[in-house]
Scaffold this active site. Structure first.
Site, PDB file in Angstrom:
ATOM      1  N   THR D  61       0.825  -1.201   0.000  1.00  0.00           N
ATOM      2  CA  THR D  61       0.000   0.000   0.000  1.00  0.00           C
ATOM      3  C   THR D  61       0.864   1.258   0.000  1.00  0.00           C
ATOM      4  OG1 THR D  61      -1.769  -1.155   1.145  1.00  0.00           O
ATOM      5  CG2 THR D  61      -1.813   1.237   1.270  1.00  0.00           C
ATOM      6  N   HIS D  64       1.771   1.909  -3.458  1.00  0.00           N
ATOM      7  CA  HIS D  64       0.661   2.524  -4.206  1.00  0.00           C
ATOM      8  C   HIS D  64       0.559   4.012  -3.893  1.00  0.00           C
ATOM      9  CE1 HIS D  64      -0.347  -1.360  -5.548  1.00  0.00           C
ATOM     10  NE2 HIS D  64      -0.992  -1.768  -4.482  1.00  0.00           N
TER      11      HIS D  64
END
Lengths: 372, 372, 372, 372
Positions: D61, D64
């Site tokens: 994450t 990202h």
């Protein structure tokens, strides 16, 4: 003709008087169609019961077999007598069968299982790897007589109508779907109001759902849903399921969805209408693969999806029996047509037209069954 | 006086007009008895709500505290305002509380839990090792005002009577007991028809039991059980529970027993009336240790016994809210008396006499609450 | 003699060469004792397998039958060949049996069930109301040959020793008890370190318990518990179970107790050592009714008690098979004696003396089985 | 650099000596990238702990967010300090916090939940409708200090390495996924051997799986899977998962699949490799919607699919704590890199390259943390 409750008044047939042949609806050859023809009365092998069929239900699968769709082409080996939903009267017992009496009215589980595969041995006989299905793989109940394994027979509750007893097999699908997750005090959606969806409305209510919200696109079927006492019915061609659910559940959303349509949009709408942590139980068979936005609809919401097939053997039958025998569950409003088995092709046409709930057939030689 | 449904008509109290003192039922000293006296209105700390009490239920535990039984002697530290079942109107919100509005009608979970022990961290906050109980360990609701943690407050469904809202705490005991095992399509016994047993009859029916069989020895309470729509009531002073269960369930036996009496013979009868593989959920508190024939009643039958305390926090409240808000559950027949809180000692006498269902009190200053 | 792993080296018997009679351990008359005598080789009926017995385990129940205790007096109808734990080689297949081959090594479920009662139909065949038990109600495996329903046969995993295969029945008790509640990551107590308790230690470890704490009063059995790799063993004649559990679990307490002793104090200690919300699964049979302080030990703690009998048919066998076939579970340390079946009475004396784990017998005519 | 076990040797920081500013990895603006900059040390509000961060894990994450993908664009409101996996030492306690001591080493649940929505009130706080995530919605642990709600802190087991303690958050994802269905005695597949997949292999083994079969397409990751003691590893770019599963499980198939890849083909392969009645638990996030052959892969097989997000609060933490504290679970082989937090962008590059298991960062000022 309305369903009758006078199940106990039918005359009994003595073994001696039975003919050697009978009328039946037979899938005779590999191609569209089905024939009404005279065939031999089945023999009753060891562990079997011979039943005089009293009523039989018509299923969407029968329609597929008549239309000879791809699934049928891969599965059916003609000739075979159709019919996997029926109730009959025991007229003969095979060797080793002692728990039924001549004259007992029995409904039947249609899955004949091996008892020895990993599924059977794990309490999942309904997904037995070697299942044969009555009326699909072996001769079924669209006939005057049918032979069934005694293990598959279930004595119908004495208080239910003979038409209800005839459709305990598909009713079991509805019970199995509903009981695959929590029901008591839950907000339950039913997407798709064909016969099993209609049954599921009744089951969810009887089994303690707080609210049952049914959806479909057919005004005819939504009206039947109302007759089955859905708390709300939603015409998804005109309204948003999510919005109506939010309103009816005071913002809580659905705890569970019983998916009976096989329609991709219904699955997506059902998932969207679930609260976080809810469950969707899929009985409806999609026509082809379809996609989901897994992140938004399943993963971020912590959803559980259950694939549902058949009925638990025989937990589902016990649950169904209790609901029926206690009078909590009444499915008669979903049985819209009772007609002579002779008119099988009319029944198929009714299904094709969509303006029918469950259609029940009366075999030749019984009152309401037409001539023989 | 009958329970009213006119919950929404009560006048609201502005913060400005509140007095500094109020009337309350106080356990004032270590010994039998309880006093009605004037005490300060509680202050509303951070995370708390100050409620004007609208109705409060009297519980068997209150009787024990008044009688100063052994349990009370070990637990209660006077002075403390009694009352752990109540509904109130929010009149003040402490710092950090934003999800309730002034005027909201809220019922309360009575267990104030630590949130950090192994039980709390395992989804079992109802058995928190550091529980403090409203009206037992901290000041409760037999008063004109009560301060409660906002986390314990539950907005009462808008459609239920104010008396029903007052007894959601004990109703939650019934829901928790019932929901501790399967209900849908099950044959359920309720042994003991005091208030929580009566509630449990209604809950089991609303939550989808196929049949509910209630037992007791008091004709008065059995009559109330009938009013709560038990399918059968059994006076075990005159009939065998096992025999009646066999008859009513057509030989199946009970799938579950909700034990509400604490009576050893009721536990034994309940276990005997269960089918193999059934469950017995014990909420009733036995007066002293008692023995079982474990082999015959538990092990050979493959029985599960659940010890039940409190209510799941807050799954039980969600379930209860759904059952009440949807109208499936109506417990009003079990609320037999509504009287002024001023007459607390009369209420205690009613409980002691046994000829009462749930007794609900109306605080001073409210219509039906007597003078103040 | 140590258990051998050379299971595959045994010679096979051709059907033609079988004698008409065989040696067996027979309960011959209603009274204490058992006889070793020559009896007819059983015939192999439809749906049955005839097995040449390769090894058989001795159980406490066999001791009770020899001693002719009250339970035996009510249950056993002499003459009957004893032995309900065994492994055999298929030497003949009855009509309709096709899923086993001559030469297959099979262990057996001892409960022959009806398949049609409510328990059987509800997924609870292990509490079938019409159970007949091999070696108790019908002739068992303390003999050179035994006939069993093919449905009760389980092909033993190829990798396990023949002695392990012989005791899958009692191992299944341990698996069923352990698997009746959560195991993965749990702190598990085993009270009572007889053979099934020892098995349970191994099962709990293999099945993912975080810690396994075993208790008993016998230094001999506690030493075996250590061999089975219990994380801690507690001699409750000298230490407090609750205190040791608290220490070993860093204050958490037990999540589950597997009660294998039938001893009232062990049950009470086990309940006291559970964390709030834990479970106690009772397989051990108490000699007589005993009492509990229900409030303190069960209700206030929110405990679940499971009565355990037999093995789930056949979920337990699937679980056991996976644990054995994968090599995760090794119970050989609990099999302390292998001796000729001829010396049955010595085996019984060993059990009576208490200084034995599981005792396994080798029939006449096999290596290690003595003369025939 | 290898993970160290010398967690307890680190120097403690007195409150007085703390600087007003600290170094941190900050998402400073809406667009690709992240900055290392000096920011104020957080203040410690009521109910909070101030932690000196000891180690922090890097997650996909974070990649990202740095790359500013669509999800990040919709979610992140710069500026925010990144980092949702970390362990720290308590250096200050806010008002009302008494269950932690200065110097305690605590790991943190990253989801800050409301406690009042339906999810929170139903035991499903991990799908709280109002979740805020540390390092995503509020300042996180890629810094020298972080303030966290005390409710989110978990005292790390004393026996685990500080790097293990740092990644209990993603380890909890693996535990939650694994524990969402049966594990004990089960054949478990893990599809995708990134860090959480690697953790899941260890969890499934420790939690009692009979066999663990891991699949991926990267030889590097498959080698790590071997180090985590998978019973079999399958390179699905070269072998059929279904075939290998059939072989390794002796024909049984998988009981459960832990889907860690988000790859559509992995989901389909996993479903195909399941036995009838098995479950697939999806934690991996697909990049976009994808389709399934529902009939063949889900419905006819009676499969259950679980959408998994976060960790149960706090059942998962209890389970994880037991597995770690007992020594059953050791995940160190999956932690392949430990580097200074200063080198955050190198860590991101490692993740992008795919040749890394879990990467752990050491903040400024600690040994191994680089200069400050």
């Amino acid at each position: 003709m309305n369903p009758s409750t006078a199940a106990r008044e039918l005359p009994r047939t003595s073994s001696a008087s039975r003919a050697r042949t009978m009328m039946a609806v037979v899938k005779a050859s590999a191609g569209p169609g089905a024939e009404i023809r005279e065939v031999p009365v089945p023999t009753c092998g060891p562990g079997e019961l011979l039943l005089r069929v009293l009523r039989a239900g018509v299923c969407g699968t029968d329609l597929h077999i008549v239309e000879w769709d791809r699934w049928s082409q891969g599965r059916i080996k003609p000739p075979v007598t159709l019919g996997h939903e029926f109730v009959g009267e025991v007229v003969e017992r095979g060797a080793g069968v002692d728990r039924f009496a001549i004259g007992d009215r029995v409904s039947c589980e249609s899955h004949i299982v091996c008892g020895t595969c990993l599924s059977c041995r794990s309490g999942n006989a309904h997904v037995c790897e070697n299942t044969r299905i009555l009326g699909v793989d072996v001769n079924g109940g669209f006939a005057q007589y049918v032979a069934v394994p005694a293990a598959n027979a279930w004595r119908a509750p004495a208080n239910v109508s003979i038409e209800t007893a005839a459709v305990m097999e598909p009713l079991g699908n509805a019970v199995h779907t509903a009981f695959s997750g929590p029901l008591s005090g839950c907000n339950i959606g039913v997407t798709g109001c064909g016969p099993i969806g209609l049954f599921a409305i009744g089951v969810a209510r009887a089994a303690g759902a707080a609210r049952v919200i049914a959806s479909d696109v057919s005004p005819y079927r939504l009206e039947l849903a109302r007759s089955m006492k859905a708390d709300a019915v939603v015409d998804v061609s005109r309204e948003s399921l999510v919005d109506r659910v939010r309103e009816v559940t005071l913002g809580s959303g659905l705890d569970g969805v019983l998916e009976m349509s096989g329609n991709p949009q219904a699955v997506r709408d059902g998932l969207a209408a679930l609260r976080n942590g809810g469950r969707l139980s899929m009985l409806g068979l999609p026509k082809e693969p379809f996609d989901l936005d897994w992140n938004r609809l399943v993963i971020f919401k912590g959803i559980t999806i259950h694939g549902i097939i058949g009925r638990r053997m025989y937990e589902t039958w016990v649950q169904m029996d209790h609901l029926l025998a206690s009078g909590r569950l009444d499915i008669r409003a979903a049985i819209t047509h009772v007609m002579p088995m002779e008119k099988f092709h009319d029944a198929i046409a009714l299904l094709r037209g969509g303006n029918a709930g469950k259609v029940v057939l009366v075999p030749w030689g019984l009152e309401g069954g037409g001539g023989a």
